[in-house]
Every structure is written in structure tokens, then in C-alpha cells.
Design a protein around this motif. Structure first.
Motif, PDB file in Angstrom:
ATOM      1  N   HIS A  58      17.655  75.865  72.686  1.00  0.00           N
ATOM      2  CA  HIS A  58      17.734  76.813  71.467  1.00  0.00           C
ATOM      3  C   HIS A  58      16.355  77.088  70.987  1.00  0.00           C
ATOM      4  O   HIS A  58      15.518  75.883  71.132  1.00  0.00           O
ATOM      5  CB  HIS A  58      18.760  76.578  70.499  1.00  0.00           C
ATOM      6  N   PRO A  59      16.061  78.051  70.281  1.00  0.00           N
ATOM      7  CA  PRO A  59      14.486  78.275  69.881  1.00  0.00           C
ATOM      8  C   PRO A  59      14.397  77.634  68.362  1.00  0.00           C
ATOM      9  O   PRO A  59      15.516  77.806  67.544  1.00  0.00           O
ATOM     10  CB  PRO A  59      14.416  79.848  69.830  1.00  0.00           C
ATOM     11  N   HIS A  60      13.170  77.369  68.029  1.00  0.00           N
ATOM     12  CA  HIS A  60      12.802  77.210  66.541  1.00  0.00           C
ATOM     13  C   HIS A  60      11.397  77.751  66.431  1.00  0.00           C
ATOM     14  O   HIS A  60      10.558  77.808  67.625  1.00  0.00           O
ATOM     15  CB  HIS A  60      12.600  75.771  66.333  1.00  0.00           C
ATOM     16  N   ASP A  61      10.992  78.236  65.038  1.00  0.00           N
ATOM     17  CA  ASP A  61       9.459  78.517  64.914  1.00  0.00           C
ATOM     18  C   ASP A  61       9.260  78.222  63.581  1.00  0.00           C
ATOM     19  O   ASP A  61      10.209  78.076  62.605  1.00  0.00           O
ATOM     20  CB  ASP A  61       9.170  80.017  65.156  1.00  0.00           C
ATOM     21  N   ASN A  62       8.073  77.701  63.243  1.00  0.00           N
ATOM     22  CA  ASN A  62       7.551  77.572  61.584  1.00  0.00           C
ATOM     23  C   ASN A  62       8.397  76.692  60.986  1.00  0.00           C
ATOM     24  O   ASN A  62       8.790  77.049  60.071  1.00  0.00           O
ATOM     25  CB  ASN A  62       7.336  78.869  60.968  1.00  0.00           C
ATOM     26  N   MET A  63       8.743  75.403  61.634  1.00  0.00           N
ATOM     27  CA  MET A  63       9.321  74.277  60.913  1.00  0.00           C
ATOM     28  C   MET A  63       9.093  73.119  61.568  1.00  0.00           C
ATOM     29  O   MET A  63       8.454  72.908  62.648  1.00  0.00           O
ATOM     30  CB  MET A  63      10.879  74.568  61.217  1.00  0.00           C
ATOM     31  N   GLU A  64       8.759  72.133  60.713  1.00  0.00           N
ATOM     32  CA  GLU A  64       8.425  70.731  61.085  1.00  0.00           C
ATOM     33  C   GLU A  64       9.753  69.962  61.423  1.00  0.00           C
ATOM     34  O   GLU A  64      10.204  69.867  60.242  1.00  0.00           O
ATOM     35  CB  GLU A  64       7.460  69.919  60.083  1.00  0.00           C
ATOM     36  N   ILE A  65       9.956  69.718  62.725  1.00  0.00           N
ATOM     37  CA  ILE A  65      11.469  69.068  62.849  1.00  0.00           C
ATOM     38  C   ILE A  65      11.428  67.600  63.375  1.00  0.00           C
ATOM     39  O   ILE A  65      10.638  67.402  64.478  1.00  0.00           O
ATOM     40  CB  ILE A  65      12.166  70.258  63.861  1.00  0.00           C
ATOM     41  N   LEU A  66      11.860  66.616  62.470  1.00  0.00           N
ATOM     42  CA  LEU A  66      11.964  65.231  62.876  1.00  0.00           C
ATOM     43  C   LEU A  66      13.278  64.839  63.321  1.00  0.00           C
ATOM     44  O   LEU A  66      14.275  65.285  62.651  1.00  0.00           O
ATOM     45  CB  LEU A  66      11.523  64.403  61.523  1.00  0.00           C
ATOM     46  N   THR A  67      13.336  63.892  64.161  1.00  0.00           N
ATOM     47  CA  THR A  67      14.400  63.258  64.838  1.00  0.00           C
ATOM     48  C   THR A  67      14.239  61.881  64.779  1.00  0.00           C
ATOM     49  O   THR A  67      13.317  61.360  65.145  1.00  0.00           O
ATOM     50  CB  THR A  67      14.738  63.653  66.268  1.00  0.00           C
ATOM     51  N   TYR A  68      15.475  61.138  64.079  1.00  0.00           N
ATOM     52  CA  TYR A  68      15.202  59.722  64.074  1.00  0.00           C
ATOM     53  C   TYR A  68      16.546  59.056  64.485  1.00  0.00           C
ATOM     54  O   TYR A  68      17.547  59.338  63.981  1.00  0.00           O
ATOM     55  CB  TYR A  68      14.817  59.230  62.404  1.00  0.00           C
ATOM     56  N   VAL A  69      16.471  58.335  65.401  1.00  0.00           N
ATOM     57  CA  VAL A  69      17.390  57.809  66.338  1.00  0.00           C
ATOM     58  C   VAL A  69      17.929  56.474  65.505  1.00  0.00           C
ATOM     59  O   VAL A  69      16.950  55.536  65.537  1.00  0.00           O
ATOM     60  CB  VAL A  69      17.108  57.656  67.709  1.00  0.00           C
TER      61      VAL A  69
END
Length: 230
Positions: A58-69
Motif C-alpha cells: 500500500h502507498p504512503h507519502d509525506n509522512m514520517e512512519i515509525l515501526t517499533y516491534v
């Protein structure tokens, strides 16, 4: 805003055959005008993903996306050419910029528990970027770890003046809240903490502008701190 306690029961909750997720702020099909983000922070999703399931491309734009496991592992693949696993205690930052597509799938036989965090950037339409680090606060307790921010003291660099910090505290330990900005938001992953006169349990969060200390009321207290511009 002075101080506001965001109770865990006020989060959105979606439970399907493969995803059990709690939304701190309006997301997807769950919408509540009271909870649209705070400062530059737009999304905190507390996700548990079943074995061999996940989010397709899926797409994203203009966002800072963090994932923490927090536990387990998730497999990430994106249109920048990155492909690999993010394990417990690891963080990923995808600066979506002009646009990126990615998938996140649990390819293991056990569930994965993770947090997905979105922060609005202060630079739009930049080149997409990927970063990944390993830092489990349980191995270095009772101190703040700056996971993401604009300065060199952060392990990962985001396109925003915000700082994302984490800590794991032993019972009765106290940490100072040395704020960089006026908007601050502490989210509890596990345990119990006290900020000012407020007691926070798992899933609770506190938005504040003037508090200076946080104390763990139980062992294994694990928190996220967002120090945010307006």
C-alpha cells in the motif's frame, strides 16, 4: 492545553481474524473528533498481527512512519528496495516523502506485537528514506533513549523538530522530563507510571506542558515519549 489524560478505553479498537489493534487517534474506519492527533503526532496504532498475516502492499507519502516491534518480528518490503525483518527491540523509520509503497507481513508462526507511529514532516515532497536501528530499552533501563529526532543525538533522523524517546523503568525509578517543546505526550506500553498527580496504566497516555518528572509505580514500566512542536 495544560494536562490531559487519554484513557486507554477511549482508544479505537478493531479486532479481526488476523489483526487486533488499538488506535490512539482517528484512523481507518474508526473516527472520533476528540482524537485527531496532537501537535505533529498523527497516529499511534498498537497492533498485534496473527501468524502468516499482515498488511499487503500500500502507498504512503509525506509522512514520517515509525515501526517499533515489542515482541515477535515483522517482514518489511518497500519500493525503495528494502526487504528484511524487524525484530523485537528494533525500530524502523520510513520517511515517505514524495511517495513509497510497502508491505508488512508476519511470516512467523507466532503473533507479532508492534507500534506504528506517524508524524507529520516539516518538509514536504522530499526524497523517500529508510532507516532501521536496534535498541531494546530493557537492556539499558532507567534512562531515556532518543530514537528519532532532527539532531545527532537521535539514532534515526526525522523531517520534523519532534523527538521520539523510550524508556524502561524499574519500580520507584524517576526520570526527568526535560522538554524541548510545549506539546508533550507520554504513552504507556506496560507497567504503571505517575506524572504529576496522574497515574497511567497500559494504553493510557498523558498530554502535558508543565510536568517535569515521571516515576515508575511498578516494575517493567515501558513508555514512549513524544516531545512535539505544535
Amino acid at each position: 492545553m495544560n494536562t490531559y489524560l487519554h484513557h486507554h478505553q477511549n482508544r479505537g479498537h478493531v479486532h479481526t481474524d488476523w489483526l487486533n489493534t488499538y488506535h490512539s487517534f482517528s484512523f481507518g474506519q474508526w473516527h472520533d473528533r476528540r482524537f485527531m492527533g496532537i501537535g505533529a503526532l498523527r497516529v499511534i496504532n498498537d497492533d498485534t498481527i496473527a501468524a502468516h498475516r499482515g498488511f499487503g502492499t500500500h502507498p504512503h507519502d509525506n509522512m514520517e512512519i515509525l515501526t517499533y516491534v515489542v515482541s515477535g518480528a515483522i517482514t518489511h518490503k518497500d519500493s525503495m528496495g528494502n526487504h528484511g525483518q524487524i525484530h523485537a527491540g528494533e525500530w524502523q523509520l520510513m520517511s515517505a516523502g514524495t511517495g513509497v509503497e510497502h508491505s508488512e507481513v508476519n511470516q512467523n508462526d507466532t503473533p507479532v506485537h508492534l507500534f506504528q507511529i506517524w508524524i507529520h514532516p516539516n518538509i514536504r515532497n522530499a526524497k523517500p528514506n529508510y532507516q532501521q536501528v536496534s535498541l531494546d530499552p530493557k537492556t539499558q533501563p532507567n534512562q531515556w533513549h532518543v530514537i528519532a529526532g532532527p539532531e545527532d543525538n537521535a539514532l534515526m533522523h526525522i523531517r520534523q523538530s519532534a523527538e521520539v524517546k523510550t524508556a524502561f523503568l524499574d519500580q520507584d525509578q524517576t526520570l526527568e522530563l526535560e522538554r524541548q517543546h510545549d506539546v508533550n505526550y507520554v504513552h504507556v506500553i506496560s507497567g504503571q507510571i505517575k506524572i504529576g498527580q496522574q497515574i497511567l496504566n497500559p494504553g493510557d497516555a498523558l498530554a502535558f506542558t508543565t510536568e517535569n518528572q515521571m516515576t515508575a509505580m511498578s516494575k517493567d514500566s515501558h513508555v514512549l515519549w513524544f516531545d512535539l512542536p505544535q
